[in-house]
Design an enzyme around this catalytic site. Sequence first.
Site, mmCIF file in Angstrom:
data_model
loop_
_atom_site.group_PDB
_atom_site.id
_atom_site.type_symbol
_atom_site.label_atom_id
_atom_site.label_comp_id
_atom_site.label_asym_id
_atom_site.label_seq_id
_atom_site.Cartn_x
_atom_site.Cartn_y
_atom_site.Cartn_z
ATOM 1 N N GLU A 28 0.871 -1.170 0.000
ATOM 2 C CA GLU A 28 0.000 0.000 0.000
ATOM 3 C C GLU A 28 0.907 1.218 0.000
ATOM 4 O O GLU A 28 1.772 1.367 0.859
ATOM 5 C CB GLU A 28 -0.879 -0.003 1.259
ATOM 6 C CG GLU A 28 -1.964 1.028 1.189
ATOM 7 C CD GLU A 28 -3.126 0.691 2.133
ATOM 8 O OE1 GLU A 28 -2.954 -0.153 3.013
ATOM 9 O OE2 GLU A 28 -4.192 1.301 1.957
ATOM 10 N N GLY A 32 -1.827 4.137 -4.165
ATOM 11 C CA GLY A 32 -2.850 3.100 -4.283
ATOM 12 C C GLY A 32 -2.501 1.848 -3.506
ATOM 13 O O GLY A 32 -1.520 1.810 -2.774
ATOM 14 N N ASP A 169 12.115 6.986 -9.154
ATOM 15 C CA ASP A 169 11.896 6.327 -7.860
ATOM 16 C C ASP A 169 12.624 4.983 -7.834
ATOM 17 O O ASP A 169 12.070 3.971 -7.408
ATOM 18 C CB ASP A 169 10.381 6.155 -7.649
ATOM 19 C CG ASP A 169 10.033 5.933 -6.179
ATOM 20 O OD1 ASP A 169 10.898 6.183 -5.318
ATOM 21 O OD2 ASP A 169 8.892 5.506 -5.899
HETATM 22 N N1 LIG Z 1 4.320 -7.278 -11.319
HETATM 23 C C1 LIG Z 1 4.457 -7.562 -10.028
HETATM 24 N N2 LIG Z 1 4.707 -8.834 -9.657
HETATM 25 C C2 LIG Z 1 4.844 -9.172 -8.341
HETATM 26 N N3 LIG Z 1 4.734 -8.298 -7.338
HETATM 27 C C3 LIG Z 1 4.506 -7.013 -7.635
HETATM 28 C C4 LIG Z 1 4.356 -6.567 -8.992
HETATM 29 N N4 LIG Z 1 4.104 -5.235 -8.974
HETATM 30 C C5 LIG Z 1 4.109 -4.872 -7.675
HETATM 31 N N5 LIG Z 1 4.353 -5.923 -6.862
HETATM 32 C C6 LIG Z 1 4.428 -5.936 -5.381
HETATM 33 O O1 LIG Z 1 3.589 -4.918 -4.879
HETATM 34 C C7 LIG Z 1 4.332 -3.973 -4.115
HETATM 35 C C8 LIG Z 1 3.808 -2.570 -4.340
HETATM 36 O O2 LIG Z 1 3.916 -2.217 -5.713
HETATM 37 P P1 LIG Z 1 4.225 -0.734 -6.211
HETATM 38 O O3 LIG Z 1 5.548 -0.288 -5.690
HETATM 39 O O4 LIG Z 1 3.998 -0.669 -7.667
HETATM 40 O O5 LIG Z 1 3.046 0.038 -5.466
HETATM 41 P P2 LIG Z 1 2.962 1.457 -4.803
HETATM 42 O O6 LIG Z 1 1.553 1.600 -4.341
HETATM 43 O O7 LIG Z 1 3.479 2.486 -5.717
HETATM 44 O O8 LIG Z 1 3.904 1.301 -3.563
HETATM 45 P P3 LIG Z 1 4.958 2.336 -2.993
HETATM 46 O O9 LIG Z 1 4.287 3.669 -2.940
HETATM 47 O O10 LIG Z 1 5.273 1.750 -1.643
HETATM 48 O O11 LIG Z 1 6.142 2.314 -3.925
HETATM 49 C C9 LIG Z 1 5.781 -4.157 -4.567
HETATM 50 O O12 LIG Z 1 6.689 -3.845 -3.553
HETATM 51 C C10 LIG Z 1 5.824 -5.628 -4.919
HETATM 52 O O13 LIG Z 1 6.075 -6.409 -3.775
#
Ligand SMILES: Nc1ncnc2c1ncn2[C@@H]1O[C@H](COP(=O)(O)OP(=O)(O)OP(=O)(O)O)[C@@H](O)[C@H]1O
Length: 451
Positions: A28, A32, A169
């Site tokens: 999270e 999102g 990032d």
């Molecule tokens: N394609 C994928 N396959 C497997 N796991 C994924 C994938 N995309 C995201 N994740 C998992 O979901 C988590 C959160 O994804 P992401 O960083 O895109 O979200 P975020 O909401 O932007 O989070 P943050 O703000 O903490 O960076 C990642 O740390 C990873 O563990």
Amino acid sequence: MFVLAPLENLFRPMFKKEDLNLGKKLGEGAFGTVYKASLVNKQLLKKDGPLVVKKANEYGAVEAWMNERVRRACRKSCADFIHGFLDETSSNGKDEFWLLWRYEGSSTLADLMGSRDFPYNVEELLLGPGKGGDLPRGPERQNRIIRITMRQILSALAQLHSTGIVHRDIKPQNIIYSEETKSFKIIDLGAAADLRVGINYIPKEFLLDPRYSAPEQYIMSTQTPSAPPAIIAAALSPVLWQMNLPDRFDIYSLGLIYLQMAFPNLRSDSGLISFNRQLKRRDYDMVEWRKLVEAKQSQDIKQGFEILDMDSGVGWELVQDMLRFKGRKRISANAALAHPYFSREGLLGLSIMQRLRMNVLRGAQPDNEGVDWVTSLMAKSGTDSVGGFTEAQLQSMREKEPKVKGSVRRNAMAQALRIQRKAARTIAATVDEIQKGEGAKRVNWWNRWQN
Ligand SMILES: Nc1ncnc2c1ncn2[C@@H]1O[C@H](COP(=O)(O)OP(=O)(O)OP(=O)(O)O)[C@@H](O)[C@H]1O
């Protein structure tokens, strides 16, 4: 971009939220919530397997757009994106954007670096179980694993950058190990900027993770006006790119990751934050930082420098080039990939070649143009099977050392010539060194190198 994007929408599968079963929450963030998911109807996709869904706020549309562009231009560098759609019926009354990827695997580089067994746990993933056993556990083996990891991340970054996208990032949490390709991929394009189209490119926007961000706050100079219309942005982007070198922001973040991989004490948040503070206090002078920490005699520090100092300190050279204070002086992803640190292992005469490349790069530093000139020469030179310079090429470069002309000294041309002369002199000195030191062996070495 303008032609393929609309065409793609005609042929690619479309989804709606009823097609998806949401499972475990994976993360999270500010933008999102991310879930593991599966399809209700498996026939909707040709290839079966788990998926990832991000329910995003208003920035979701930009992230979807960025992912689609990456899928078309450099799909291997990032997680495999499937589809993005707007959910107008969300329960909280706000528009929610759903993004859908293939599930790449359960480990990010952050998870792997958090284990006591790092980097050996990565070796097993990248090379297969038991495949790293030719070397005993120790700095040399760790160096090899870190180098493979760095090469993979740099290659992905180089592809993103050549598409005109700056990630902004880059951190271990956003680098995921793909179980399918057995390599690292980049995730989370939520903070990325695409300069070719002007998307998400607002010079004053502040979206950075302070732990990993470069000292410059903006990827574009604040003098640069806000994004023009897409088609003009596309035409202008090479100029703006050249003026601002925004990609060097990501390189700094990766330089920090490289340090974290080498030094166990920098892997924790507190370790990294205190490193950032120490470096800032020393005006971003890595040599000064080294003096400070080496005096402390810690085992982690010793281990890190043992790794970076291998092969005449190529790793230490590279990390300094990645962490330079000024973006303009920082190495690009492509130049980093051509750095002697990544020279092929096990080739005959490698150490001499490494020495030559490093001397040339050292001679050209800190003039970035010099590094680019040298790397473009390297890329064009060498035999078909092996990159680098052949002896004949070195001799001819040596003879072609540019001549000085008093009147042109002050203009830009003179600067370029100065760098070329510096590189040519370094090449000459290194050839002399090789000739003096190696004597009769030299002839055999070159013959073997060229075969
Ligand atoms: N394609 C994928 N396959 C497997 N796991 C994924 C994938 N995309 C995201 N994740 C998992 O979901 C988590 C959160 O994804 P992401 O960083 O895109 O979200 P975020 O909401 O932007 O989070 P943050 O703000 O903490 O960076 C990642 O740390 C990873 O563990």
